[in-house]
Design an enzyme around this catalytic site. Structure first.
Site, short mmCIF file in Angstrom:
data_model
loop_
_atom_site.label_atom_id
_atom_site.label_comp_id
_atom_site.label_asym_id
_atom_site.label_seq_id
_atom_site.Cartn_x
_atom_site.Cartn_y
_atom_site.Cartn_z
CE LYS A 215 -0.04 7.22 6.31
NZ LYS A 215 -1.24 7.96 5.89
CG PHE B 97 -1.86 1.26 1.13
CD1 PHE B 97 -3.02 1.21 0.37
CD2 PHE B 97 -1.53 2.44 1.77
CE1 PHE B 97 -3.85 2.33 0.27
CE2 PHE B 97 -2.35 3.56 1.67
CZ PHE B 97 -3.51 3.50 0.92
CG ASP C 176 5.94 3.79 1.57
OD1 ASP C 176 5.92 4.51 2.58
OD2 ASP C 176 4.96 3.63 0.83
#
Length: 412
Positions: free
Chosen positions: A267, A153, A238
């Site tokens: 984030k 994801f 990531d």
């Protein structure tokens, strides 16, 4: 008044149903939120429109690692709001140099390419890897390949969902961009077999968050580092969910003692205040991008840089990494005691866990609804799994209380 009558009276006067319906009325239904409408938050706690307090055990998918409204981050944002918030990258502002220098230093790299959202950072890494492949490795034009993992994801742009194996994310959005080769997650032999002269990068989450906090052995990342170096392929990590203190280290890759060629960050880098993301790499990688080849009006804006620098200052103390490690052991011990008692298994690292619910006691969604009724916010994924990722500022007694509620929810 009996407890039943009290509950009925509270329900009758609740503002939540109307507020929730209003929020759904004119918005695209691309989310299926729990029925709670939050109006205030501080630290690890939120308050809804009815004045009900709930413990946040999701932390914005790790965007709120430092909690809601951390004083240092709010101070940095407020101070910058009174100065300048946006210039575009057509001009240089006075917050840019410190942010990029300190982020590069924290990563042990030379250069930073700042963006806004995590998906933008992944898209940036894809472009950089391809450009590096053509300019440095000598891959023929338009033939670059990037190896990706099953269960990944990385965001929801059309390029990214094109190499997803999640039907909800992918179906109905094609045609998709070519140039991606999928292999099983953490399968070194499969990655090695997939490498060709046109391979420019391996894109990997050191821990797969959306898939349910799937954690490979440290030998995988060590082996991947060795493989990418040997085959002249970029290792792109990531760390958008896994990084910035969540797992007990600054980066999840630190557990294996490896450094990727590219860190992809987001984030928590924005402190839960503004969207901030970045690709961080050495000059021989990021240096392939020239003027006009990539950009963002808001990427690296003054407000984002001021908040991002304050986030880096928090991480430089080591306090939050240490809290994640210590409280992560509490989380692990409590979950271990629940296995076989409504929980069939779990995976955790630091203050992050994927908990597999026994289907006999309910779906992941149903357990999250029961937790909400008990004052705990969590999120399900893939049917029977719930994710726990509280802010790193959570008090130990609050963590125990949340796990008490989970224990009760799976026993109903």
């Amino acid at each position: 008044m009996t407890l039943l009558n009290e509950a009925q009276a509270t329900a009758a006067t609740s503002l939540t149903p109307a507020a929730f319906a209003a929020a759904e009325a004119h918005s695209a239904h691309n989310y299926h939120p729990l029925e709670v409408v939050i109006s205030h938050a501080e630290g690890a706690w939120v308050t809804d429109v009815d004045g009900r307090h709930c413990l946040d055990m999701l932390a914005g998918y790790s965007a709120l690692n430092f909690g809601h409204g951390h004083p240092a981050l709010l101070s940095a944002a407020r101070e910058q709001l009174d100065k300048v918030t946006l210039t575009s990258r057509a001009f240089v502002h006075d917050q840019f140099a410190e942010f990029t220098a300190r982020l590069a230093a924290m990563c042990g790299k030379d250069m930073v390419l700042p963006m806004n959202t995590g998906a933008e950072a992944v898209e940036t890494a894809i472009k950089v890897a391809r450009k590096w492949g053509y300019d440095v490795k000598g891959v023929p034009a338009d033939q670059a390949e990037i190896i990706v993992m099953a269960g990944n994801f990385h965001g929801r742009t059309t390029t990214i969902v094109g190499f997803s194996d999640d039907a909800d994310a992918r179906d109905g959005f094609g045609p998709f961009a070519p140039g991606f080769v999928m292999v099983p997650y953490a399968d070194l032999a499969a990655i090695e077999a997939a490498i060709t002269p046109n391979t420019v990068a391996v894109l990997v989450e050191p821990i797969q968050g959306e898939s349910g906090v799937v954690i490979p052995g440290d030998d995988f990342l060590i082996g991947l580092r060795e493989l990418c170096t040997r085959e002249n392929v970029l290792f792109a990590a990531d760390e958008i969910q896994a990084g910035l203190g969540r797992t007990g280290y600054t980066f999840a890759c630190d557990h294996a003692g490896v450094k990727p060629d590219m860190y992809i960050l987001g984030k928590a880098l924005g402190g839960g205040i503004v969207p901030v993301s970045a690709v961080v790499a050495d000059r021989d990688v990021l240096g392939v991008i020239g003027p006009g080849q990539h950009g963002s009006t808001f990427g690296g804006n003054p407000l984002a840089c001021a908040v991002g620098t304050a986030v880096i200052e928090l991480l430089e103390t080591g306090e939050f990494q240490a809290r994640a490690e210590a409280l992560g052991q509490v989380l692990r011990d409590r979950l271990l005691a629940m296995v076989g008692k409504g929980i069939v298994g779990f995976r955790s690292r630091g203050l992050w866990a994927g908990v597999d619910i026994d289907p006999a006691v309910g779906t992941g969604r149903e357990i999250c609804e029961r937790l909400l009724a008990r004052g705990v916010l969590a999120k399900d994924t893939h049917g029977s799994t719930i994710r726990l990722a509280p802010p790193l500022v959570i008090a130990e007694e609050d963590l125990h209380w949340a796990l008490d509620q989970l224990e009760a929810a799976v026993s109903e």
